[in-house]
Scaffold this active site. Structure first.
Site, mmCIF file in Angstrom:
data_model
loop_
_atom_site.group_PDB
_atom_site.id
_atom_site.type_symbol
_atom_site.label_atom_id
_atom_site.label_comp_id
_atom_site.label_asym_id
_atom_site.label_seq_id
_atom_site.Cartn_x
_atom_site.Cartn_y
_atom_site.Cartn_z
ATOM 1 N N THR A 81 -22.917 56.908 21.401
ATOM 2 C CA THR A 81 -23.608 55.750 21.964
ATOM 3 C C THR A 81 -23.044 54.453 21.401
ATOM 4 O O THR A 81 -22.886 53.466 22.119
ATOM 5 C CB THR A 81 -25.123 55.838 21.706
ATOM 6 O OG1 THR A 81 -25.613 57.064 22.274
ATOM 7 C CG2 THR A 81 -25.870 54.671 22.314
ATOM 8 N N CYS A 82 -22.697 54.473 20.124
ATOM 9 C CA CYS A 82 -22.175 53.273 19.472
ATOM 10 C C CYS A 82 -20.817 52.870 20.058
ATOM 11 O O CYS A 82 -20.566 51.698 20.317
ATOM 12 C CB CYS A 82 -22.046 53.504 17.968
ATOM 13 S SG CYS A 82 -23.590 54.031 17.195
#
Length: 161
Positions: free
Chosen positions: A48-49
């Protein structure tokens, strides 16, 4: 206790990789007399990052800066080698600050730590974004889930500027 809008950021020192090697950067150096967008991720190179959160800030860098923001920084509980490699691989080196909160001291002082040991990550930072004006938190967007990057997104910060 979690930091809140109107609170002053706690004093801390980060490490950041530069072309000349690692440098230490204090909260005073980064925030004093400036408007800065700060966002945090649970970990560099995590899905996600890397695929959602960071790209939004890189793609919208100019739009954020054009709204009276002096600087943008991302912080994670990772060492400066990892943050430097992430800066280089993402194309973000020199565009935003990639700050290593290597021991989690800043994250803990904010009250924004999260234990992700069940996923093999240990104690990390919650995902958030904030606008900091001269060291004082003006907006604060904390995600309920570390796998989400909507509330703390670049688009949300742009709406708040």
């Amino acid at each position: 206790m979690t930091i809140a809008i109107g609170d002053k950021l706690p004093a801390a020192t980060f490490k950041e990789k530069t072309a000349d090697g690692p440098v230490e950067i204090s909260t005073d150096e980064l925030f004093k007399g400036k408007r800065v967008v700060l966002f945090a991720v649970p970990g560099a190179f995590t899905p996600t990052c890397s695929l959602n959160h960071l790209p939004g800030f890189l793609e919208n860098r100019d739009a954020i800066l054009s709204r009276g923001v002096d600087d943008i920084a991302v912080v994670a509980v990772n060492d400066w080698h990892v943050m430097g490699a992430w800066a280089q691989s993402s194309g973000g080196m020199g565009k935003i600050h990639f700050l290593s909160d290597w021991d989690g001291a800043f994250t803990k002082a904010l009250g924004l730590e999260i234990d992700l040991s069940a996923g093999g990550l240990g104690v990390r930072s919650k995902r958030y974004s904030m606008l900091v004006d001269d060291g004082v938190v003006k907006t604060l967007n904390i995600e309920d889930s570390p796998g989400q990057a909507a509330v703390s997104s670049a688009a949300r910060i742009i709406e708040q500027l």
